[in-house]
Scaffold this active site. Structure first.
Site, PDB file in Angstrom:
ATOM      1  N   PHE A   1       0.871  -1.185   0.000  1.00  0.00           N
ATOM      2  CA  PHE A   1       0.000   0.000   0.000  1.00  0.00           C
ATOM      3  C   PHE A   1       0.904   1.229   0.000  1.00  0.00           C
ATOM      4  O   PHE A   1       1.585   1.506   0.990  1.00  0.00           O
ATOM      5  CB  PHE A   1      -0.873  -0.046   1.249  1.00  0.00           C
ATOM      6  CG  PHE A   1      -1.830   1.109   1.403  1.00  0.00           C
ATOM      7  CD1 PHE A   1      -3.087   1.070   0.819  1.00  0.00           C
ATOM      8  CD2 PHE A   1      -1.492   2.212   2.170  1.00  0.00           C
ATOM      9  CE1 PHE A   1      -3.983   2.123   0.995  1.00  0.00           C
ATOM     10  CE2 PHE A   1      -2.372   3.267   2.345  1.00  0.00           C
ATOM     11  CZ  PHE A   1      -3.624   3.223   1.747  1.00  0.00           C
TER      12      PHE A   1
ATOM     13  N   THR B   1       2.461   7.106   1.426  1.00  0.00           N
ATOM     14  CA  THR B   1       3.457   8.039   1.953  1.00  0.00           C
ATOM     15  C   THR B   1       4.605   8.265   0.975  1.00  0.00           C
ATOM     16  O   THR B   1       5.070   7.335   0.309  1.00  0.00           O
ATOM     17  CB  THR B   1       4.007   7.492   3.284  1.00  0.00           C
ATOM     18  OG1 THR B   1       2.947   7.415   4.222  1.00  0.00           O
ATOM     19  CG2 THR B   1       5.106   8.383   3.842  1.00  0.00           C
TER      20      THR B   1
ATOM     21  N   GLY C   1       5.612  -0.896   3.478  1.00  0.00           N
ATOM     22  CA  GLY C   1       5.852  -2.258   3.918  1.00  0.00           C
ATOM     23  C   GLY C   1       5.640  -3.264   2.803  1.00  0.00           C
ATOM     24  O   GLY C   1       4.661  -3.179   2.056  1.00  0.00           O
TER      25      GLY C   1
ATOM     26  N   ARG D   1       8.481 -13.558  41.755  1.00  0.00           N
ATOM     27  CA  ARG D   1       9.734 -12.923  42.201  1.00  0.00           C
ATOM     28  C   ARG D   1       9.578 -12.492  43.659  1.00  0.00           C
ATOM     29  O   ARG D   1       8.739 -11.634  43.980  1.00  0.00           O
ATOM     30  CB  ARG D   1      10.029 -11.707  41.326  1.00  0.00           C
ATOM     31  CG  ARG D   1      11.196 -10.845  41.769  1.00  0.00           C
ATOM     32  CD  ARG D   1      12.524 -11.497  41.512  1.00  0.00           C
ATOM     33  NE  ARG D   1      13.619 -10.530  41.584  1.00  0.00           N
ATOM     34  CZ  ARG D   1      14.897 -10.855  41.429  1.00  0.00           C
ATOM     35  NH1 ARG D   1      15.239 -12.108  41.182  1.00  0.00           N
ATOM     36  NH2 ARG D   1      15.837  -9.931  41.502  1.00  0.00           N
TER      37      ARG D   1
ATOM     38  N   GLN E   1       4.165  -1.940  43.458  1.00  0.00           N
ATOM     39  CA  GLN E   1       4.139  -2.786  42.262  1.00  0.00           C
ATOM     40  C   GLN E   1       2.717  -2.909  41.720  1.00  0.00           C
ATOM     41  O   GLN E   1       2.506  -2.892  40.495  1.00  0.00           O
ATOM     42  CB  GLN E   1       4.707  -4.171  42.595  1.00  0.00           C
ATOM     43  CG  GLN E   1       5.030  -5.034  41.377  1.00  0.00           C
ATOM     44  CD  GLN E   1       6.362  -4.688  40.729  1.00  0.00           C
ATOM     45  OE1 GLN E   1       6.919  -3.616  40.975  1.00  0.00           O
ATOM     46  NE2 GLN E   1       6.885  -5.581  39.907  1.00  0.00           N
TER      47      GLN E   1
ATOM     48  N   GLU F   1       0.361   5.164   9.781  1.00  0.00           N
ATOM     49  CA  GLU F   1      -1.005   5.599   9.489  1.00  0.00           C
ATOM     50  C   GLU F   1      -1.314   6.971  10.075  1.00  0.00           C
ATOM     51  O   GLU F   1      -2.463   7.304  10.344  1.00  0.00           O
ATOM     52  CB  GLU F   1      -2.035   4.571  10.006  1.00  0.00           C
ATOM     53  CG  GLU F   1      -1.819   3.151   9.526  1.00  0.00           C
ATOM     54  CD  GLU F   1      -2.038   2.987   8.036  1.00  0.00           C
ATOM     55  OE1 GLU F   1      -2.627   3.888   7.423  1.00  0.00           O
ATOM     56  OE2 GLU F   1      -1.611   1.965   7.492  1.00  0.00           O
TER      57      GLU F   1
ATOM     58  N   GLU G   1       1.096  10.327  12.213  1.00  0.00           N
ATOM     59  CA  GLU G   1       1.791  10.633  13.471  1.00  0.00           C
ATOM     60  C   GLU G   1       0.768  11.015  14.527  1.00  0.00           C
ATOM     61  O   GLU G   1      -0.196  11.727  14.258  1.00  0.00           O
ATOM     62  CB  GLU G   1       2.788  11.773  13.226  1.00  0.00           C
ATOM     63  CG  GLU G   1       3.828  11.948  14.317  1.00  0.00           C
ATOM     64  CD  GLU G   1       3.302  12.776  15.490  1.00  0.00           C
ATOM     65  OE1 GLU G   1       3.726  12.511  16.631  1.00  0.00           O
ATOM     66  OE2 GLU G   1       2.475  13.679  15.255  1.00  0.00           O
TER      67      GLU G   1
END
Length: 700
Positions: A156, A159, A198, A333, A352, A451, A453
């Site tokens: 696609f 840009t 991409g 932990r 936490q 898509e 900023e």
């Protein structure tokens, strides 16, 4: 024999192994299996199970992290995995294009494994394929079987090097030549090169390319999509006139090849204009059923809303993974304790809980927002395909555009902060690459930019809200929308007169309290932004300058607060609906209240400045309510993670494994590399180099 629903549920959602996490699982106030079935439904859970099982049982998907391979090795492996997925039953079908919800589940499930792989498939099938399906016509359907068979591979291309978010300024041109019935696609200079595309870097054979359409006589009809072949599928060599290449290594997702393309008078057949928004006759006459230029541009770029809504879901998936790792770690932990006796899990510490549990509530709230907005988007697209030109359809498009733009910003930013908090909450072990939090952070990072900023996207949302004031003015009657996201603004003047009224901690534990505060906050910021714009214009600023000077502390804050309200309201309504099973109501409503209060607490300064809150009581009640909800959800945290966690093979984090054997898993992961215990190959250099100590002493 009668069917056994419990046995069926156990087969779909098998029990977790016993181990150090068992005490928390035993203390949970609800059944994690029942919640998973309620939230997802059996069909979605079966699809996810099929995807996860296929990956785990196929040797091609044996874990190889991108950092352990060269760039080319990672790209090759990613493409081979992509190709393999097309062979599976859950993948091959036109149903993927006709059933977007199924495709979204597929993409987010694959993304939990590897976002380079998921994005590669998403861009080819869901973006490239769906744009052809939704923006083209009958003459373009012939390409769909070729996409599904991987005869062609797509991308696609919107840009450019010099323009991204400002789509109106895209400079690639397509001039129509009636003598040959072709468009001449051209990049006027390198700044007009398609960039950050991409799949274009190494693998795409075809692209949906956006260009300014010109008819004979030089009239420009604006941005339109064209289906353009950029490589020969048999050789992967560029087509004549096309210069195509790879942009290089990125901060993350390096299994995905992002590329660029420059077009030098490339001829494209007239039939390859995707013509749903506008077409050109063989003689060169432009025809369209969408007369308004802005609506036509919106129709051409409709796929951007799809991408933005999907990024919300993608971001939420990343947040889920990070929380699965951090909360399972926190439950196993053990550090310090009230005496010199046994150490306690760090999840028992209030600090936490306060760091992680609000993000867990956020993951649930954003997940529901993502799914519900996606369904809204599908309904809107069905209207477009049916050529619905009603006023309601147009208003629905505006509303979804505003929600998708702002929602993408909110989700990607919140996830980025959440992953970092999870990384730090796991201490030094969170910094170890094998535990995956660094990869999640890097792979999520582009969601803040792709898509659109994020800060630019928020302007789309605030512009939508400010336009409502222009329709009816404060207190007018035009505040109605198809999705009801702005209907509360009908009470604009009355809402601004409200004040914080919760009298006790118990009052604040209901998400209705922060919802009322959010309504006031959005009305206040809308009024302040409107007044700021008018003040700028009265001082002589142009409309552009006025909007530019009204973003910081005004319009940007307005858009974020509005989206947080929409997310909070949708989750509140979902968790308070009568269909919620009784055993699940308490935990879901606590999650709703925690998300709303925690998000609202980040705006306390505005609530006090605008006069909604006064004195110490309001601020202290909100803080106390957040801590109380964290304490109430602490024992449910592991079970809530179990609901959203993928199998260990997919999660791929030693400290986040379902068995809770934190140190055994970590030690095994550290030792499994072949070079862990070997001497460094450069050891002779170390042993041969001896500093001249005597010379150093004489100089001193």
């Amino acid at each position: 024999m009668a069917p056994n629903p419990e046995g069926s549920k156990d087969a779909l959602l098998p029990d977790f192994p016993s181990g150090p996490l068992q005490p928390y699982r035993a203390r949970a106030s609800f059944s994690w299996k029942e919640l998973a079935l309620f939230l997802e439904g059996e069909d979605v859970l079966r699809l996810k199970k099929a995807i996860f099982s296929a990956l785990e049982n196929d040797p091609l998907f044996a874990r190889h992290r991108g950092g352990d391979l060269s760039l080319e090795q990672y790209r090759e492996l990613n493409f081979r995995r992509c190709k393999r997925l097309f062979e599976y039953d859950f993948f091959i079908s036109k149903d993927l294009l006709e059933n977007p919800s199924k495709m979204l589940v597929l993409v987010t499930s694959l993304g939990m494994y590897d976002w380079s792989l998921a994005t590669k498939i998403f861009l080819d099938t869901f973006v490239f394929g769906s744009v052809i399906y939704s923006s083209g016509s009958e003459r373009h359907l012939k390409y769909i079987p070729r996409i599904i068979s991987m005869e062609i591979f797509g991308c696609f291309a919107l840009t450019e090097v010099s323009h991204g978010s400002n789509t109106k300024a895209i400079r690639t041109t397509a001039h129509y030549d009636p003598t040959t019935e072709e468009f001449i696609l051209h990049s006027p200079d390198f700044e007009a090169a398609k960039f950050w595309v991409g799949n274009m870097g190494k693998t795409a054979t075809h692209a949906v390319v956006f260009a300014q359409l010109y008819t004979p006589g030089g009239q420009c009809h604006g941005l339109h999509p064209f289906l353009v072949q950029i490589r020969d599928p048999k050789t992967l060599l560029p087509m004549p006139g096309v210069t195509v290449g790879d942009v290089g290594k990125k901060l993350g997702q390096n299994g995905l090849d992002h590329g660029f393309a420059v077009f030098h008078k490339v001829r494209v057949p007239r039939e390859d204009l995707l013509d749903r928004a506008g077409d050109v006759t063989p003689e060169g006459t432009y025809i369209t059923h969408v007369k308004d230029d802005r609506q036509r541009l919106g129709a051409s770029l409709g796929s951007l809303s799809t991408g933005r809504v999907c990024i919300v879901g993608i971001s939420v998936s990343n947040l889920k993974l990070a929380l699965c790792i951090a909360l399972r770690f926190s439950a196993t932990r053990r550090q310090f304790g009230p005496s010199d006796g046994e150490e306690i899990p760090v999840l028992e510490y209030q600090l936490q809980q306060w760091r992680l549990l609000p993000y867990l509530a956020t993951a649930y709230a954003l997940d529901h927002f993502s799914k519900s907005l996606f369904l809204d988007l599908v309904r809107m697209q069905q209207g477009l395909l049916g050529k619905d030109s009603s006023a309601r359809q147009a208003e629905l498009g505006r509303e979804i555009h505003a929600l998708a733009s702002g929602g993408k910003s909110l989700a990607s930013w919140t996830t980025q902060r959440g992953i970092q908090e999870c990384r730090e909450a796991c201490g030094g072990h969170g910094y170890l690459a094998v535990n995956r939090l660094g990869d999640l952070r890097d792979d999520n990072d582009p969601n803040c930019t792709y898509e659109g900023e994020n800060n630019i996207m928020l302007q789309q949302t605030s512009n939508y809200l400010l336009s409502l004031l222009g329709c009816g003015g404060p207190g007018g009657t035009r505040f109605k929308s198809p999705l009801k996201s702005v209907n509360f603004l009908e009470g604009y003047p009355a809402i601004l007169g409200r004040r914080f009224e919760a009298a006790s901690l118990q009052d604040c534990l209901d998400s209705a309290v922060p919802l009322a505060a959010y309504e006031w906050l959005v009305c206040y910021l809308l009024r302040e932004s409107h007044e700021k714009l008018n003040q700028e214009k009265r001082s002589g600023s142009s409309d552009f300058e006025a909007r530019n000077n009204s973003q910081v502390y005004h319009c940007r804050s307005l858009a974020l607060a509005f989206l947080e309200l929409v997310v909070a309201r949708r989750f509140h309504e979902y968790t308070h609906q009568p269909s919620v099973p009784a055993p699940l109501r308490a935990v879901l409503q606590r999650l709703s209240a925690l998300y709303s209060l925690w998000s609202l607490s980040q705006h306390m300064a505005l609530l006090y400045r605008g006069g909604y809150c006064s004195g110490e009581r309001a601020g202290k009640l909100v803080e106390s309510a957040i801590l109380e909800l964290c304490a109430q959800l602490k024992d449910d945290a592991v079970a809530l993670v179990d609901v959203i966690a993928p199998p260990d093979f997919i999660l791929d984090s030693p400290i986040g494994r379902a068995n809770g054997e934190l140190y055994k898993n970590l030690w095994a992961a550290v030792l499994q590399k072949s070079d862990v215990l070997t001497r460094a190959p450069w050891w002779p250099e170390f042993c041969a180099h001896k500093p001249v100590v005597g010379s150093l002493k004489s100089n001193l």
